[in-house]
Design a protein around this motif. Structure first.
Motif, PDB file in Angstrom:
ATOM      1  N   ARG A 567      12.060  -7.904   4.074  1.00  0.00           N
ATOM      2  CA  ARG A 567      10.671  -7.917   4.534  1.00  0.00           C
ATOM      3  C   ARG A 567       9.964  -9.160   4.008  1.00  0.00           C
ATOM      4  O   ARG A 567      10.437  -9.815   3.083  1.00  0.00           O
ATOM      5  N   THR A 568       8.851  -9.516   4.624  1.00  0.00           N
ATOM      6  CA  THR A 568       8.069 -10.664   4.156  1.00  0.00           C
ATOM      7  C   THR A 568       6.654 -10.217   3.829  1.00  0.00           C
ATOM      8  O   THR A 568       6.128  -9.270   4.421  1.00  0.00           O
ATOM      9  N   ASP A 585       4.221 -17.378   2.797  1.00  0.00           N
ATOM     10  CA  ASP A 585       5.209 -16.300   2.885  1.00  0.00           C
ATOM     11  C   ASP A 585       6.042 -16.208   1.614  1.00  0.00           C
ATOM     12  O   ASP A 585       6.369 -17.221   0.986  1.00  0.00           O
ATOM     13  N   ILE A 586       6.399 -14.996   1.278  1.00  0.00           N
ATOM     14  CA  ILE A 586       7.414 -14.752   0.254  1.00  0.00           C
ATOM     15  C   ILE A 586       8.314 -13.659   0.795  1.00  0.00           C
ATOM     16  O   ILE A 586       7.839 -12.652   1.350  1.00  0.00           O
ATOM     17  N   THR A 587       9.611 -13.868   0.719  1.00  0.00           N
ATOM     18  CA  THR A 587      10.586 -12.943   1.291  1.00  0.00           C
ATOM     19  C   THR A 587      11.086 -11.991   0.213  1.00  0.00           C
ATOM     20  O   THR A 587      11.617 -12.437  -0.821  1.00  0.00           O
ATOM     21  N   SER A 661      12.948 -20.428   2.865  1.00  0.00           N
ATOM     22  CA  SER A 661      12.461 -19.147   2.339  1.00  0.00           C
ATOM     23  C   SER A 661      12.388 -19.169   0.817  1.00  0.00           C
ATOM     24  O   SER A 661      13.147 -19.863   0.134  1.00  0.00           O
ATOM     25  N   LYS A 662      11.457 -18.359   0.307  1.00  0.00           N
ATOM     26  CA  LYS A 662      11.293 -18.159  -1.143  1.00  0.00           C
ATOM     27  C   LYS A 662      11.504 -16.667  -1.397  1.00  0.00           C
ATOM     28  O   LYS A 662      10.812 -15.840  -0.807  1.00  0.00           O
ATOM     29  N   LEU A 669       8.028  -6.797  -5.633  1.00  0.00           N
ATOM     30  CA  LEU A 669       6.910  -6.687  -4.688  1.00  0.00           C
ATOM     31  C   LEU A 669       6.209  -5.339  -4.857  1.00  0.00           C
ATOM     32  O   LEU A 669       4.962  -5.260  -4.893  1.00  0.00           O
ATOM     33  N   ALA A 670       6.997  -4.280  -4.977  1.00  0.00           N
ATOM     34  CA  ALA A 670       6.430  -2.932  -5.106  1.00  0.00           C
ATOM     35  C   ALA A 670       5.652  -2.756  -6.413  1.00  0.00           C
ATOM     36  O   ALA A 670       4.741  -1.921  -6.499  1.00  0.00           O
TER      37      ALA A 670
END
Length: 859
Positions: A567-568, A585-587, A661-662, A669-670
């Protein structure tokens, strides 16, 4: 007046010879006018729709887009508290306020789990039935939904999918799947451009789309009598304060129209570009037509000069003929353009986008543009032949028909052509050796233009050489007939060059795009083979996010060794050099993604980027912002908290898949984004246990049968899908280029037809000394084939050069494989021979029917 009479007499005397040129003008003008009428009609349709469906004032969440689009990263629409309705209702000038909820991040399926989404790309909308919709929809069967087990569908969708009252439908959203039966069918009172719309009762819509009641996506506000929309907006804003988006009906309609206009403009200008190519090809046809007519009337023009006509009068006479041709073709083209627009509307209707002919919009500018373009292009194309006609001297009346070639002009033309071609070749060379793709794009464009013009200018010189080679290879086997066909093609190299150039332009673009398209597919396939280490890719072709239920279904599939979510998210970056990068964006992915995608690193290991509070960046980003292993980057997540993440890996820029991508982990993230704000997966990767690929593939498809919005593809499927997508785009472009190729074919037909007329006496003499009708027809067909193959060789060679240069620039972006689609190019070359045969049918037939004695007697 004498000039006009002479022009009219000549025009109608040679109307048959002008016909194909008029058809070329007609087709080009029709394409321009058809494009303008079609796009204007689309805009009118959407204008009416947005005006009819917008309430006087609309209140929505501050995070909602201006156009009301409800797609969000977490699959749920941004909402506002239900208490807002009461506050709005109490504002001054408000007649009524009604809360509604709707979403476009949904899929609706029937009892067989077949998707009911439009195939045209229009949205699927599920919302609550409300008073604003009641203004634009009329319930024709049943009733609006009142309970959770009821749903209402629009009539167009019901007709398309053969739905009837009582049928069971399922609404799939990020919240879950809700099942209901059709309780009503509603018909649009305005033109529906193809959307599929489903209505639930308000409480059920809230629960199904958002996951909780007491919230709305919009509040529709109706103004009291005497209150203007701008005043009502001010009153509502005063009652609510900040934190909400408040728009008038005009603002809402304008925002929606802006989104549509961006797509419509791309389509309009792309189609007009192809119309321009057709016009360019038509120029060669018109130049050839008037050049040959002037040459055939050399004695006539010489007599006119001898009895007192000035150069200017002769010049004007030819230009007036061109003006008449342009007017005639353009007037018919404008009418044909309207018909073409109606045809496009019918075609869109068959694809699911309904456009009513009642909204057909023909602006006054459309016929004006069509007439001006047709007339101006025709007159400009005829200028050189007209100028040549003005130079005919009175002594020409004593010579045989046919203007002598100007040797000096031919040498100058050859020098100019060589210079332009050389400059074009140099520009392409520079483009292929730049370090940045952006630096090379201008050189590529310059090289394409200069090389094209150079080949057109140098065409007669190339014709002499190429036709001799083609004649030696193809025509000599046919004996004297073949040699005569070769000499006829060589008799007037300027004419052969111009005729071949018309075909060259279209085929050069076809060859260029074929090379680029094939190279893109080959490069992507190569990257897939080298970097993708997973067996299956699950995603939506329509850009829908993967719902948690679908992810659960994938993870519960037997035969899988691992499943990776991908997800991004959006975040603001603060880098070590002190710069802040907004909405970057961060992947986020599971740690197993380091195995699923074999990404090269220039520092560190990618698997370490998935450690807690860690991330990776790509090499270009690291160099630009002073980032190295161990650097801290402050990441302020959208809808979440800020984090200081440690850079554990720097990835190489040398790649196509996920370039730039990064990465971080989903767990990281969570940690900083609340669960209800977490973005959904864009893709899900699955890897089968050893030896169980086939079983796992079938099991995955079975597990996701209830979610038809997602495709399960193995690597072979994915490569084929990529090839099909590029192929569909190329086929659409080829279809548009077909117009230019058709005009070029008309040019070949016209050239041969006029050439036959020019050689009437010669043909009669050849027939008199024993040439049979069959041999005569064969000779003309061979001449046509040679001209067509000459144009094809130039076009394919030029196009391959353009395509190879374009691929060099794409290689800087990761598309490193150059692939020449030889089967396609060979098919195009052989097809050009058939084009030549087809173009010669009518001229050859007419030549064969000539009366020998009448032909010999022709002056």
């Amino acid at each position: 007046m004498t000039v006009l009479k002479t022009s009219m007499r000549n025009f109608f005397a040679h109307k048959g010879r002008m016909a194909l040129s008029a058809v070329a003008v007609l087709l080009s003008v029709a394409f321009v006018c058809g494009t303008l009428v079609f796009t204007d009609t689309m805009n009118t349709t959407f204008d009416k729709l947005f005006a009819a469906t917008s309430s006087d004032v609309t209140v929505s969440a501050k995070g909602a887009s201006d156009s009301g689009e409800t797609t969000s990263d977490n699959g749920r629409p941004p909402v506002i508290p239900g208490a807002v309705v009461g506050k709005v209702q109490g504002a001054q000038g408000v007649k009524s306020a009604e809360g509604t909820v709707f979403s476009t991040s949904v899929t609706v399926v029937d009892a067989k789990k077949d998707s009911l989404s439009p195939s045209s790309g229009a949205p699927t909308i599920v919302g609550s039935w409300n008073g604003n919709d009641a203004r634009t929809m009329k319930i024709t069967q049943g009733a609006a939904p009142k309970t959770s087990d009821q749903v209402m569908v629009d009539a167009d969708t019901a007709d398309k999918h053969h739905l009837k009252m009582g049928d069971e439908l399922s609404v799939i959203s990020a919240v879950g799947t809700h099942t209901a039966k059709i309780s009503g069918i509603a018909d649009f009172q305005v033109t529906n451009p193809g959307a599929a719309i489903f209505y639930l009762d308000t409480k059920t819509a809230q629960q199904t789309l958002v996951g909780r009641t007491g919230v709305f996506t919009n509040v529709n506000v109706t103004a009291a009598s005497g209150t203007t929309d701008p005043q009502l907006k001010k009153n509502v804003q005063s009652a609510l304060g900040t934190g909400y988006k408040v728009q008038t009906a005009k603002e809402t309609a304008d925002a929606n129209q802006k989104n549509v206009a961006s797509f419509m403009n791309v389509m309009k200008y792309a189609m007009l570009g192809f119309a321009g190519i057709a016009f360019l090809v038509g120029i060669f046809l018109i130049i050839n037509t008037f050049s040959m007519l002037v040459a055939q009337r050399t004695r006539e023009i010489g007599l006119m000069r001898a009895i007192g006509s000035s150069r200017k009068q002769v010049n004007r006479s030819v230009l007036v003929e061109a003006l008449l041709l342009g007017l005639f073709g353009s007037v018919l083209g404008v009418g044909a353009g309207v018909g073409l627009a109606v045809g496009l509307m019918k075609l869109m209707g068959s694809m699911g986008m309904h456009l009513s002919t009642a909204d057909l919009t023909v602006a006054w500018t459309t016929p004006v543009v069509g007439l001006l373009l047709g007339v101006v292009v025709t007159v400009l194309a005829a200028y050189l032949p007209a100028r040549r006609a003005g130079k005919v001297s009175p002594m020409a009346a004593l010579r045989d028909a046919g203007a002598p070639a100007d040797a000096r002009a031919g040498r100058i033309r050859a020098l100019v052509g060589v210079a332009l071609t050389g400059a074009g070749g140099y520009s392409l060379y520079v483009a292929s050796n730049v370090d940045k793709a952006t630096d090379g794009s201008l050189w590529l464009g310059l090289g394409v233009v200069l090389s094209l013009i150079g080949f057109v200018v140098i065409g007669p010189l190339l014709a002499s050489a190429v036709v001799r080679v083609l004649g030696a290879v193809l025509l000599r086997a046919f004996g004297p007939v073949g040699r005569m066909a070769e000499r006829n093609a060589l008799r007037n190299p300027r004419r052969t060059g111009a005729t071949g150039a018309a075909l060259m332009i279209g085929l050069a673009l076809v060859a260029c795009l074929s090379v680029v398209g094939s190279s893109m597919v080959a490069s992507a396939t190569d990257q897939l083979d080298k970097t993708v280490g997973t067996d299956f890719i699950i995603q939506s072709d329509k850009g829908q996010l993967v719902t948690p239920q679908a992810v659960k279904a994938v993870k519960s599939t037997p035969g899988l060794s691992r499943v990776t979510e991908y997800r991004t998210a959006k975040a603001d970056y603060t880098t070590p050099d002190g710069k802040t990068l907004k909405d970057t964006d961060i992947t986020a992915a599971d740690p197993t993604y380091a195995t699923d995608l074999r990404v090269k690193t220039v520092a560190g290991k990618l698997k370490d980027a998935y450690l807690p509070d860690s991330m990776s960046v790509h090499e270009k980003f690291a160099k630009a912002h002073g980032v190295h292993l161990g650097s801290k980057i402050r990441i302020a997540f959208k809808d979440g908290a800020a984090a200081n993440l440690t850079v554990r890996a720097i990835t190489s820029n040398d790649g196509l898949i996920d370039a730039g991508s990064k990465y971080t982990s989903i767990a990281t993230l969570a940690k900083y984004v609340p669960a209800d704000k977490m973005p959904l997966d864009q893709l899900v990767f699955a890897t089968a246990k050893d030896g169980q690929q086939d079983v796992a593939y079938k099991s995955l498809k079975s597990a996701l049968h209830a979610y038809p919005q997602y495709e399960v593809r193995d690597q072979t499927d994915y490569k084929q899908a990529l090839k099909d997508q590029i192929g569909q785009l190329l086929n659409m472009i080829y279809g548009l280029l077909a117009l230019a190729i058709v005009v070029a074919i008309l040019g070949v037909v016209n050239t041969l037809a006029l050439s036959v007329v020019e050689r009437t006496r010669e043909i009669g003499l050849m027939r008199a000394i024993g040439l049979s009708r069959r041999q005569l027809r064969r000779m003309i067909r061979m001449e046509s084939v040679v001209i067509a193959l000459f144009g094809a060789l130039l076009g394919l060679g030029l196009g391959m050069g353009w395509g190879a240069t374009a691929q060099k620039l794409l290689a800087l972006e990761g598309l490193k494989v150059l692939e020449i689609p030889w089967p396609t190019l060979i098919a195009v070359f052989l097809g050009s021979a058939f084009v030549g045969l087809f173009a010669a049918l009518i001229p050859a037939f007419r030549a064969g029917r000539m009366n020998v004695l009448n032909a010999i007697a022709t002056e």
